[in-house]
Write an enzyme that holds these catalytic residues in place. Structure first.
Site, PDB file in Angstrom:
ATOM      1  CB  SER A 121      -0.695   0.211   1.376  1.00 53.82           C
ATOM      2  OG  SER A 121      -1.733  -1.195   1.769  1.00 53.82           O
TER       3      SER A 121
HETATM    4  N1  SAH Z   1       1.199  -5.498   4.328  1.00 52.12           N
HETATM    5  C1  SAH Z   1       1.386  -5.711   3.585  1.00 52.12           C
HETATM    6  C2  SAH Z   1       0.548  -4.801   1.872  1.00 52.12           C
HETATM    7  C3  SAH Z   1       0.196  -6.771   1.471  1.00 52.12           C
HETATM    8  S1  SAH Z   1      -0.997  -6.956   0.474  1.00 52.12           S
HETATM    9  C4  SAH Z   1       3.185  -4.849   3.361  1.00 52.12           C
HETATM   10  O1  SAH Z   1       3.417  -4.279   3.934  1.00 52.12           O
HETATM   11  O2  SAH Z   1       3.546  -5.586   2.511  1.00 52.12           O
HETATM   12  C5  SAH Z   1      -2.156  -7.538   1.081  1.00 52.12           C
HETATM   13  C6  SAH Z   1      -1.777  -9.181   1.578  1.00 52.12           C
HETATM   14  O3  SAH Z   1      -2.876 -10.018   1.893  1.00 52.12           O
HETATM   15  C7  SAH Z   1      -1.426  -9.578   0.360  1.00 52.12           C
HETATM   16  O4  SAH Z   1      -0.198 -10.416   0.810  1.00 52.12           O
HETATM   17  C8  SAH Z   1      -2.309 -11.177   0.650  1.00 52.12           C
HETATM   18  O5  SAH Z   1      -1.351 -12.403  -0.353  1.00 52.12           O
HETATM   19  C9  SAH Z   1      -3.177 -11.159   1.581  1.00 52.12           C
HETATM   20  N2  SAH Z   1      -4.069 -11.816   1.808  1.00 52.12           N
HETATM   21  C10 SAH Z   1      -4.576 -11.724   1.617  1.00 52.12           C
HETATM   22  N3  SAH Z   1      -6.396 -12.175   2.098  1.00 52.12           N
HETATM   23  C11 SAH Z   1      -4.952 -12.862   3.810  1.00 52.12           C
HETATM   24  C12 SAH Z   1      -5.477 -14.237   4.408  1.00 52.12           C
HETATM   25  N4  SAH Z   1      -7.002 -13.978   4.234  1.00 52.12           N
HETATM   26  N5  SAH Z   1      -4.664 -14.666   5.117  1.00 52.12           N
HETATM   27  C13 SAH Z   1      -3.504 -13.861   5.183  1.00 52.12           C
HETATM   28  N6  SAH Z   1      -2.786 -12.432   4.562  1.00 52.12           N
HETATM   29  C14 SAH Z   1      -4.584 -12.780   2.966  1.00 52.12           C
END
Ligand code: SAH
Length: 280
Positions: A121
């Site tokens: 993000s």
């Molecule tokens: N906080 C992260 C942003 C990652 S984007 C950063 O700093 O990079 C959101 C992430 O949520 C993705 O990697 C996706 O795979 C994960 N995600 C989606 N659904 C999920 C779930 N049920 N449990 C764990 N992770 C999940």
């Protein structure tokens, strides 16, 4: 619970003996990555320690700290007021969490791809969510985010920020490839009490509940029941979620008050990757 002041804890209890790996991380049978305990530090101390003695990648010149400071100034100008959050942004080297071809854009206020169709993000959105967490009752009392649960580790950038502003962090990722990337990115950073878990974050993490701060980095249609069950009294949850009235995603903020009542507020319109079920 957990308005108590930070205290050094033995984490994870003796588990740094489990399956030692070259990176210094160890993996439990449940797929958890277990890190050796580093001494508890306040954000400012951690910042001072981490801002020194690390080599800089060529793409960003010799002084990525200066570029980060400019990002922090922009965040401040945009209204981010929580000093601990700003300090964490000044400390964590965002360019190390993205592909080297994208490092040059790492301090712009932009979302960036992190592989497997997921994105990190943009800093202003992350700063907004962390600032909102600081307004939770326990966080206000303690001056830090206490026990934190992050759903969606992705590349691990936000987890690193959380580790600087919380007392302990559990971060869950459902995609094996990103979980592995986060383990690599976070190895050797000296972050305290940070536990990465490969699994479905919709289930939360009962063994370490309750959490003072819960933050999701992916947006769902409905709020997983486990998150509410694992939210401490005085705790706050911030999550992108489908808002039927808005007809799109909004930031949902939920506080659990002393009487056990849950208070919900819908804030900013946002656009996060989908929250999915199960691990893959
Ligand atoms: N906080 C992260 C942003 C990652 S984007 C950063 O700093 O990079 C959101 C992430 O949520 C993705 O990697 C996706 O795979 C994960 N995600 C989606 N659904 C999920 C779930 N049920 N449990 C764990 N992770 C999940």
């Amino acid at each position: 619970m957990s308005a108590a002041p930070p205290r050094p804890s033995r984490f994870p209890l003796g588990l740094d003996r489990v399956h030692g790996r070259a990176s210094g991380a160890a993996r439990s049978p449940a797929g958890e990555v277990l890190r050796p305990q580093a001494p508890l530090q306040h954000a400012a101390q951690a910042a001072a320690q981490q801002a020194t003695g690390r080599h800089q990648p060529s793409g960003l010149g010799m002084d990525s700290a200066a570029v980060r400071q400019r990002m922090v100034q922009r965040l401040r100008a945009d209204g981010v007021r929580v000093e601990a959050v700003l300090q964490a942004f000044a400390t964590v080297e965002r360019h190390r969490f993205v592909d080297s071809a994208l490092a040059i854009q790492a301090y712009e206020d932009t979302a960036l791809p992190i592989g497997l169709s997921q994105t990190i993000s943009k800093p202003s959105v992350v700063a907004r969510m962390l600032s909102l967490l600081f307004e939770g009752q326990n966080a206000r009392a303690a001056g830090h985010l206490g026990r934190v649960l992050e759903i969606g580790t992705g590349c691990g950038y936000q987890a690193a920020l959380l580790a600087l502003v919380g007392r302990s962090v559990v971060s869950i990722e459902r995609l094996r490839g990103l979980y592995d990337k986060a383990v690599e990115n976070l190895a050797g950073q000296g972050l305290r009490d940070l536990r990465l878990i490969y699994g479905d974050g919709r289930l939360g993490h009962a063994p370490r509940a309750p959490f003072d701060s819960i933050v999701a980095a992916a947006g769902g249609e409905d709020l997983p029941e486990a998150w509410l069950e694992q939210l401490a009294v005085g705790g706050r949850l911030v999550a992108p979620m489908h808002d039927a009235r808005r007809g799109g995603q909004g930031l949902l903020v939920i506080d659990r008050h002393g009487d056990g009542q849950l208070q919900r507020q819908w804030l900013d319109a946002v656009h996060f990757v989908p929250l999915k079920s199960g691990a893959a």
